[in-house]
Design a protein around this motif. Structure first.
Motif, mmCIF file in Angstrom:
data_model
loop_
_atom_site.group_PDB
_atom_site.id
_atom_site.type_symbol
_atom_site.label_atom_id
_atom_site.label_comp_id
_atom_site.label_asym_id
_atom_site.label_seq_id
_atom_site.Cartn_x
_atom_site.Cartn_y
_atom_site.Cartn_z
ATOM 1 N N THR A 127 0.834 -1.202 0.000
ATOM 2 C CA THR A 127 0.000 0.000 0.000
ATOM 3 C C THR A 127 0.868 1.251 0.000
ATOM 4 O OG1 THR A 127 -1.756 -1.146 1.201
ATOM 5 C CG2 THR A 127 -1.818 1.250 1.208
ATOM 6 N N LEU A 138 -0.185 7.863 11.296
ATOM 7 C CA LEU A 138 -0.351 6.445 11.546
ATOM 8 C C LEU A 138 0.259 6.106 12.897
ATOM 9 C CD1 LEU A 138 -0.046 3.628 8.990
ATOM 10 C CD2 LEU A 138 1.129 3.380 11.162
ATOM 11 N N GLY A 172 1.304 3.238 15.301
ATOM 12 C CA GLY A 172 1.624 1.827 15.288
ATOM 13 C C GLY A 172 1.836 1.260 16.670
ATOM 14 N N GLN A 192 4.012 7.469 12.118
ATOM 15 C CA GLN A 192 4.480 7.835 10.780
ATOM 16 C C GLN A 192 3.511 8.881 10.241
ATOM 17 O OE1 GLN A 192 7.281 6.320 9.038
ATOM 18 N NE2 GLN A 192 6.977 8.155 7.817
ATOM 19 N N ALA A 249 3.494 0.737 2.974
ATOM 20 C CA ALA A 249 3.332 -0.383 3.908
ATOM 21 C C ALA A 249 3.411 -1.695 3.150
ATOM 22 C CB ALA A 249 2.004 -0.284 4.637
ATOM 23 N N PHE A 309 0.609 -5.556 6.413
ATOM 24 C CA PHE A 309 0.822 -4.540 7.438
ATOM 25 C C PHE A 309 -0.464 -4.290 8.224
ATOM 26 C CE2 PHE A 309 0.702 -0.046 8.770
ATOM 27 C CZ PHE A 309 1.761 -0.070 9.663
ATOM 28 N N GLY A 310 -0.327 -4.180 9.530
ATOM 29 C CA GLY A 310 -1.470 -3.960 10.408
ATOM 30 C C GLY A 310 -1.940 -5.208 11.106
ATOM 31 N N VAL A 332 -2.756 -1.123 14.672
ATOM 32 C CA VAL A 332 -2.371 0.054 13.894
ATOM 33 C C VAL A 332 -3.610 0.863 13.529
ATOM 34 C CG1 VAL A 332 -1.175 0.885 11.842
ATOM 35 C CG2 VAL A 332 -0.403 -1.205 12.968
ATOM 36 N N LEU A 377 10.733 -3.849 3.589
ATOM 37 C CA LEU A 377 9.728 -3.243 4.467
ATOM 38 C C LEU A 377 9.485 -4.121 5.688
ATOM 39 C CD1 LEU A 377 7.111 -2.117 1.785
ATOM 40 C CD2 LEU A 377 8.955 -0.771 2.783
ATOM 41 N N ALA A 413 6.481 -3.689 7.781
ATOM 42 C CA ALA A 413 6.377 -2.415 8.486
ATOM 43 C C ALA A 413 5.936 -1.314 7.522
ATOM 44 C CB ALA A 413 7.722 -2.071 9.127
ATOM 45 N N VAL A 414 6.102 -0.072 7.940
ATOM 46 C CA VAL A 414 5.752 1.078 7.117
ATOM 47 C C VAL A 414 6.935 2.030 7.091
ATOM 48 C CG1 VAL A 414 4.701 2.311 9.068
ATOM 49 C CG2 VAL A 414 4.039 2.905 6.736
#
Length: 273
Positions: free
Chosen positions: A21, A33, A35, A41, A47, A51-52, A57, A87, A90-91
């Motif tokens: 994303t 964001l 986390g 972030q 992401a 992610f999430g 998140v 990644l 993560a983001v």
């Protein structure tokens, strides 16, 4: 691809997705964001797949204007200039990946007079970046398409056999190029399919049976693992996503253009040996 204009974005849960994303911010109020462990972030970000996971998140902000793109993992490495594996679920800031180009596209999106112009600018940017980089291995692309086509019911051993690779080699190449191991991809795609059927109003028992879960309890555990919520709660989630059942239910405006960007990422007639 979708454009969002949201006066008050109030702690929306991020639900894991099989794609990478990309969020391109160009408004006066950058999205924030929140986390795990208090990490934050702001602004434009990227992401990785899944992610999430865990439901910890959230994203929030005021006067948020942004454009979201879902990148197929098959093209993400070329478009981002870095492997999704970097990644690691993560983001990261888009500025860290694209440098000055991230600032330039932010300015151009802000100066554009319509969403269609913004979509066209972004599509041209993605196509240019994709065409300038080598594609993933055809065997990896083939395995990914089999996973997507089976809605997460493909078996990793069978995938390796089809491309005449060892399980270990498929695991290594798949993870390094797409950002997650094949088994994780299978689980995530299956979850995504099940979650959207729940959002569409289907009963959990039927979803569990059709989506390849051992029973309804197995579906419940998978939903809890990915979202931290129950199937009933997930069925009423406001997905910050491109999906037709995503947004809005009041309080914001979304304009959609197209689905996951996966230019020239169709599977071959058979795997390259």
């Amino acid at each position: 691809m979708a454009g969002f204009r949201i006066p008050d974005l109030n702690e929306l849960r991020i639900v894991p997705h099989p794609a990478v994303t990309v969020l391109m911010d160009f408004g006066t109020g950058p999205p924030v964001l929140d986390g795990a462990a208090g990490r934050q972030q702001r602004g434009s970000m990227v992401a990785g797949p899944g992610f999430g996971s865990g439901g910890a998140v959230r994203v929030r902000g005021e006067n948020v204007e942004c454009l979201q793109v879902r990148l197929s993992p098959l093209v993400a490495r070329a478009v981002l200039g870095a492997s999704p594996a970097e990644l690691d679920g993560a983001v990261v800031s888009l500025d860290d990946l694209w440098g000055r180009e991230a600032s330039r596209i932010r300015e151009r999106l802000g100066d554009a007079s319509s969403w269609q112009e913004r979509f066209a600018l972004t599509d041209a940017l993605l196509a240019r970046r994709y065409s300038a980089a080598p594609p993933v291995d055809p065997e990896v692309a083939w395995a990914w398409h089999r996973i997507i086509g089976s809605r997460g019911l493909a078996r990793v051993d069978a995938l390796a056999s089809e491309v005449e690779w060892s399980r270990k080699r498929l695991w290594s190449r798949f993870r390094s190029q797409l950002g997650l191991p094949p088994k994780r991809a299978v689980t995530l795609v299956r979850f995504d399919h099940a979650a959207h059927r729940l959002v569409a109003g289907e009963a959990a028992a039927r979803v569990a049976a059709d989506a390849g879960y051992a029973d309804q309890s197995h579906l419940h555990r998978d939903i809890r693992t990915f979202t931290g919520a129950t199937p009933a709660t997930v069925a009423d989630e406001l997905f910050l996503a491109v999906d037709d059942l995503a947004w809005p239910r009041g309080g914001g405006r979304v304009t959609r253009n197209c689905a996951t960007f996966s230019r020239s990422a169709r599977p071959p007639a058979r795997a390259s040996r």
